[in-house]
Design an enzyme around this catalytic site. Structure first.
Site, PDB file in Angstrom:
ATOM      1  N   HIS A 125      19.867   0.871  47.926  1.00  0.00           N
ATOM      2  CA  HIS A 125      20.348   1.694  49.030  1.00  0.00           C
ATOM      3  C   HIS A 125      19.525   1.424  50.286  1.00  0.00           C
ATOM      4  O   HIS A 125      20.062   1.259  51.390  1.00  0.00           O
ATOM      5  CB  HIS A 125      20.244   3.181  48.672  1.00  0.00           C
ATOM      6  CG  HIS A 125      21.298   3.688  47.750  1.00  0.00           C
ATOM      7  ND1 HIS A 125      21.429   3.240  46.462  1.00  0.00           N
ATOM      8  CD2 HIS A 125      22.285   4.612  47.927  1.00  0.00           C
ATOM      9  CE1 HIS A 125      22.433   3.875  45.870  1.00  0.00           C
ATOM     10  NE2 HIS A 125      22.983   4.708  46.752  1.00  0.00           N
ATOM     11  N   GLN A 153      52.383  47.555  40.230  1.00  0.00           N
ATOM     12  CA  GLN A 153      51.635  46.573  39.450  1.00  0.00           C
ATOM     13  C   GLN A 153      51.618  46.921  37.974  1.00  0.00           C
ATOM     14  O   GLN A 153      51.687  46.051  37.111  1.00  0.00           O
ATOM     15  CB  GLN A 153      50.203  46.446  39.974  1.00  0.00           C
ATOM     16  CG  GLN A 153      50.119  45.892  41.380  1.00  0.00           C
ATOM     17  CD  GLN A 153      50.911  44.628  41.543  1.00  0.00           C
ATOM     18  OE1 GLN A 153      50.612  43.597  40.942  1.00  0.00           O
ATOM     19  NE2 GLN A 153      51.966  44.670  42.350  1.00  0.00           N
ATOM     20  N   HIS A 198      54.234  45.401  35.569  1.00  0.00           N
ATOM     21  CA  HIS A 198      54.210  44.001  35.151  1.00  0.00           C
ATOM     22  C   HIS A 198      53.978  43.875  33.648  1.00  0.00           C
ATOM     23  O   HIS A 198      54.723  43.215  32.939  1.00  0.00           O
ATOM     24  CB  HIS A 198      53.119  43.231  35.900  1.00  0.00           C
ATOM     25  CG  HIS A 198      53.547  42.748  37.243  1.00  0.00           C
ATOM     26  ND1 HIS A 198      54.503  41.792  37.419  1.00  0.00           N
ATOM     27  CD2 HIS A 198      53.131  43.095  38.491  1.00  0.00           C
ATOM     28  CE1 HIS A 198      54.676  41.558  38.716  1.00  0.00           C
ATOM     29  NE2 HIS A 198      53.857  42.337  39.379  1.00  0.00           N
TER      30      HIS A 198
END
Length: 439
Positions: A429, A268, A271
């Protein structure tokens, strides 16, 4: 040139651990103001001028001049030709990796991506209808490196989800096309592909142009300009996530060869300088062995300078009181990649709540997950694994609720809705529900 990697050495018994730990984890996701301003201008230009703006940006940033967008589109025949032209070994491993990724996501679809419904005793039908997105765009990084694995991880779950149109964009500076990337697009079921990148490619996907139809969602990693563009177009279209620097956390009980763990940390760290590699271990002697392995192996690495800067700037070797404490600290970090490098990883896995992907056992290197294990390698970073998940089939689907109320069910539900609606002061409603009640 000799490079030195000096990850921070922390111990949970130290009085300064909490402060030192917080300082090592800190990473600012704030974008540079100049990048934000530039990206905003590019997005506005593409939104206003469409293809013409994309062509201008492609010439300016990638050094690739084209008279029309048609010249930047990769035909299905060109993608297949790239696949057919690969060396036998590359073609075999690409096909094998794609098959494993497809198999995993097909299982994922069966587990969580199917429609369902049921009926109440009164005959009311309730359920969920799962349908794929109509069109998605996948961004594949180009330039400094080529990432065929990103093609597989973004396009295959979309294809398995049933998305009928998958548009790939990939920058090709100075027109340099990577055959593996093109071949991966053929294998993964990409519908259309364009050699464009950067914020202008995100804008073209999000807003649409005369050549590129507007997509419903944009996925895939990119540089700071791409991340900023994705953030700005969110709401116009969906996005997968705003990814930060890559991360690996290794929980080790001291039984895995130290060289293996050192190389996993390198995997890693190579990178970029902001990538984070952390080891948590209760065995002080083992931590010393891993540091010795880092010192010995680093000079052999082609990206030694990047690894050294990453490990020195953001890496850490943390001595814990126990594996249980190591698990607690891991949950606080919520890493992108989490390796349990232990003789009994299943003992510790139940204690771990937050991670993008969990790699169980000494033989399960994180790099296998990046390329060919099957699960997706697009993972939440920067602690967002506390509330986010890996990219998957579900990211390329949407869910609609199904409701079919029977006459009998309306008598029960109508009264409930009426009382609640009146309580909210929404008489329309309430009346709508009451009209369906029998006298």
């Amino acid at each position: 040139m000799q490079f030195v990697a000096a990850p921070a050495r922390l111990s949970t018994v130290s009085a300064s651990f909490e402060a030192d730990f917080a300082a090592r984890l800190h990473w600012s996701a704030e974008q540079d103001a100049a990048i934000e301003e530039r990206v905003a201008a590019i997005l506005a230009d593409v939104q206003a001028r469409g293809d013409a703006a994309v062509l201008d940006c492609t010439q300016r940033f990638d050094g690739l001049q084209a008279a029309s967008m048609a010249a930047l589109e990769l035909s299905p025949e060109e993608l297949k030709a790239a696949y057919d032209g690969l060396p036998d070994e590359q073609r075999h491993v690409l096909t094998a990796a794609a098959a494993r990724v497809r198999s995993y996501h097909e299982a994922q679809k069966k587990a969580c991506g199917e429609s369902w419904s049921y009926r109440d005793e009164d005959g009311t039908l309730l359920g969920q209808k799962v349908t794929p997105l109509d069109r998605v765009g996948i961004y594949v990084p180009g330039g400094k490196a080529a990432y065929p694995s990103s093609v597989l991880m973004n396009a295959i779950p979309a294809h398995v989800a049933g998305v009928p149109e998958i548009i790939m964009v990939v920058p090709t500076p100075r027109g340099e096309k990577n055959p593996l990337v093109l071949a991966a697009a053929h294998v993964a079921g990409v519908t259309r592909a364009f050699t464009i990148g950067g914020a202008q490619a995100v804008a073209a996907l999000a807003y649409g142009t005369a050549t590129i139809a507007r997509v419903d969602k944009v996925t895939g990693p990119g540089n700071a300009y791409v991340a900023s563009a994705k953030k700005r177009v969110f709401g116009q279209v969906g996005i997968d996530m705003i990814a930060g620097p890559s991360e690996i956390l290794v929980l080790a009980d001291g039984t895995t060869p130290a060289d293996w763990v050192a190389m996993d940390l390198f995997s890693q760290a190579e990178h970029d300088e902001l990538a984070q590699s952390i080891l948590l271990c209760p065995d002080a002697a083992y931590i010393e062995a891993v540091q010795a392995a880092i010192d010995r192996l680093l000079p052999q690495m082609p990206r030694a300078e990047i690894i050294a800067r990453s490990l020195t700037g953001r890496g850490a070797l943390i001595h814990t009181r126990s594996m249980e404490e190591a698990c607690e600290i891991s949950n606080r970090i919520a890493p992108e990649h989490l390796e349990i490098s232990s003789t009994d990883p299943h003992r510790w896995e139940p204690l771990l709540r937050h991670a993008g992907a969990i790699f169980l056992g000494a033989y399960t290197s994180e790099s296998l997950g990046d390329y060919c294990a099957g699960p997706n390698h697009v993972l939440p970073t920067s602690g967002t694994a506390r509330f986010s998940s890996p990219l998957g089939v579900y990211d390329f689907q949407k869910r609609s609720s199904l409701i079919e109320v029977s006459e009998q069910g309306a008598q029960v539900l109508g009264r409930i809705a009426s009382v609640l609606a009146h309580g909210e002061g929404l008489q329309g409603h309430a009346r709508a529900a009451e009209m369906r009640l029998k006298p």
